[in-house]
Design an enzyme around this catalytic site. Sequence first.
Site, PDB file in Angstrom:
ATOM      1  N   ASP A 296       0.862  -1.169   0.000  1.00 28.03           N
ATOM      2  CA  ASP A 296       0.000   0.000   0.000  1.00 28.03           C
ATOM      3  C   ASP A 296       0.913   1.239   0.000  1.00 28.03           C
ATOM      4  OD1 ASP A 296      -2.145   1.679  -0.090  1.00 28.03           O
ATOM      5  OD2 ASP A 296      -3.258   0.719   1.513  1.00 28.03           O
TER       6      ASP A 296
HETATM    7  C1  BGC Z   1      -5.061   3.291  -0.004  1.00 20.67           C
HETATM    8  C2  BGC Z   1      -5.290   2.269  -1.092  1.00 20.67           C
HETATM    9  C3  BGC Z   1      -5.104   2.882  -2.462  1.00 20.67           C
HETATM   10  C4  BGC Z   1      -3.739   3.520  -2.524  1.00 20.67           C
HETATM   11  C5  BGC Z   1      -3.442   4.147  -3.871  1.00 20.67           C
HETATM   12  C6  BGC Z   1      -3.790   4.077  -0.214  1.00 20.67           C
HETATM   13  O1  BGC Z   1      -3.697   5.152   0.653  1.00 20.67           O
HETATM   14  O2  BGC Z   1      -5.032   2.637   1.241  1.00 20.67           O
HETATM   15  O3  BGC Z   1      -6.573   1.718  -0.961  1.00 20.67           O
HETATM   16  O4  BGC Z   1      -5.264   1.909  -3.448  1.00 20.67           O
HETATM   17  O5  BGC Z   1      -3.649   4.523  -1.530  1.00 20.67           O
HETATM   18  O6  BGC Z   1      -4.190   5.268  -4.090  1.00 20.67           O
END
Ligand code: BGC
Length: 752
Positions: A296
Amino acid sequence: MELAKTASVALALILFASTLPAFSVRAVAPPHSAAQQRRANVEPRINALIARMTVEEKLGQLQQLDGDVDGSFRAEHPDLVRRGLLGSFLNVRGAKRVNELQRIAMNESRLKIPVLFGYDVIHGYRTIFPVPLGEASSWSPADAERAARIAAREASAAGVRWTFAPMVDIARDPRWGRIVEGAGEDPYFGSVMARARVRGFQGADYGDPTRVVACAKHYVAYGAAEAGRDYNTTDMSETTLREIYLPPFKAAVDAGVGTFMSAFNDLNGVPTSANPFTLTEILRNEWKFDGFVVSDYESVKELMNHRLADTEAAAAREALNAGVDIEMVSRLYNKHGAQLLRENKLSMNTIDEAVRRVLRVKFRLGLFENPYVDEAREATEILSREHLRAAREVATRSMVLLKNEREVLPLAKTLRSIAVIGALANDQKNLIGSWSADALGKTDNVITLLAGIKAKVGAETKINYAKGCEIACDNVDGFAEAVRAASESDVAIIAIGESAEMSGEAASRSSLDLPGRQLDLVKAVQATGKPTVIVLMNGRPLTINWIAENSSAILETWFAGTEAGNAIADVLFGDINPGGKLPVTFPRHVGQIPLYYNHKSTGRPPDAKNKYTSKYLDVDVTPLFPFGHGLSYTQFRLANLQLSAQRIRPDGRLTASVEVENTGRRAGDEVVQLYIRDVAASVTRPVRELKGFERISLRPGERRRVTFTLTPESLGFYDREMRFRVEPGAFKVFIGTSSVGGLEGDFEVADK
Ligand code: BGC
């Protein structure tokens, strides 16, 4: 039904083809199709490529960087692509831009490895569908699949071939804002929805240029964040992990999902972005997943905040060795990978394996053969009339009629006057929810409730609009105008709830009450004595006890997307009969949380007559609205539950069926739900577990028998030795229209 645990991806593809609705069956690849050929041929090509790669180029494939919110790339990106140091992007989108970068990769980089463009296409790209929790309320996997299919079409037209969806986190705590992104609280239901969404995004072969590869996230147990506070610690038994949080991820693997995203949380002491047990032992060894795992956003770097790693190099080492292949945004693999190799803290084999997984997905996407997007598609596909129609239909099917006393709903289109009140009544911005992808800031075409109502009624109906108050505001100056509007109208429709940003990431709340003075607004309007309809727009269950008790009609619409206003009007005026059901429990009080239907019994089940039982002194233990609840403008009667056997073997199957009749005067949908209870077992079992459901449409007077099959997969559980098995003994079956009540049957699992 669940697929066999050991099913390979190929087998899974063939099996799920049989459950695809007619419109996508044609897309299923026959044996020896181009897709299968491509799959068989890629491994040697991957190996040949890896043999030619420098360490820097390998680490480049493991790096993902972020573009700007508007979809553009940053100044340093073209050069990184040229040098083979950047394998994928997030947020960069738009056919022209994507092709521009891809041309650099294909023409100017040494090895000509295409770059991959990922984006959070969660519930639509530009045509926005209901937020996932709303869409799940349709209890219709076909609708979830349809929405994802359209999102894939639009995203791929803009050059995005990878979506960071579906989010399949089970959420039992509505304080956690990200409950809006998933399918709710139940592992069986979540698994069905996970499969549908993966199918919708990927189809039978994500090599199709109008498809995107999906990403099951956030692996894993992210939804169990302590106290409902986002990013917080999680700690649970392996049984709970395996029975509640893992199943939707396993279902995604069975549906052939191409990628996974590791999460932000630590789990039982080990951060999930550095957890070899979940990332390697379960995901790769048990489930045989052969795609890649992306971290993530900066979750590799955050291993230092977790204090699992004291240096950047240690963070990179822990994540890569555990099985996180691509690092999102932070650059520790790139910065420290070569050094770690030299120090033997990381093996070339580990790096090669990560690169292999990344290249495998790029090959399967067909990017090597077909790296560019057809720039003409963007104009014709995005926001097409067909997509908007689908968004409206799916939205109508997502709505849940929570209450409808004295048949206040549906409203007649011939009313002389209607008051439309509330902060959300004429709002475009919030209706598209918290993950609005490319629609963010482009909400001109979002249909507000006010616009939807105006379009629905004739010119003779006078609409008296008054905002009343802001969503989270203290100022009640607008109340008088709202009360006047109601007094001058035949009926009042009040749109209340949350703003979109009150749910989603980093949007935990400690209270589930309606924000600001909205409840007071409802009270003031209802004091006029006019029939009132409450339209809820929100991203989580809310504690709306006063409204549940005192308002005649409540329609839960979540954040229903681009066509929200039209869809809500379709339902309010009876063109569509609502048939959605809650995929989450609505508590009475935040202090009851976590509150979910499939809880254990306790040694002292609640008993109002006995003080020394499991309950609260100040609030009932039951929910305000239970999981599975939802009404219709017609009535249904369930009768004549039949089981195919009274006794089955542990490896046997059983069918359970019930007759459903529409006893009302309108056509309508009912979601028939089957729950089981293992009466006594070697480990304590939930009071009920959902094991089947079907949304059916019946004309007035029509009757249909609905049949479910129970398999060992439905009846088994993890025993004290963590073996999944079906234990002999008595079981109960409940078939009903929510998680409460229903018809009951009994059967027994024999010794052998
Ligand atoms: C979120 C994810 C997301 C990623 C990319 C993160 O902060 O937890 O769900 O896919 O950002 O935007």
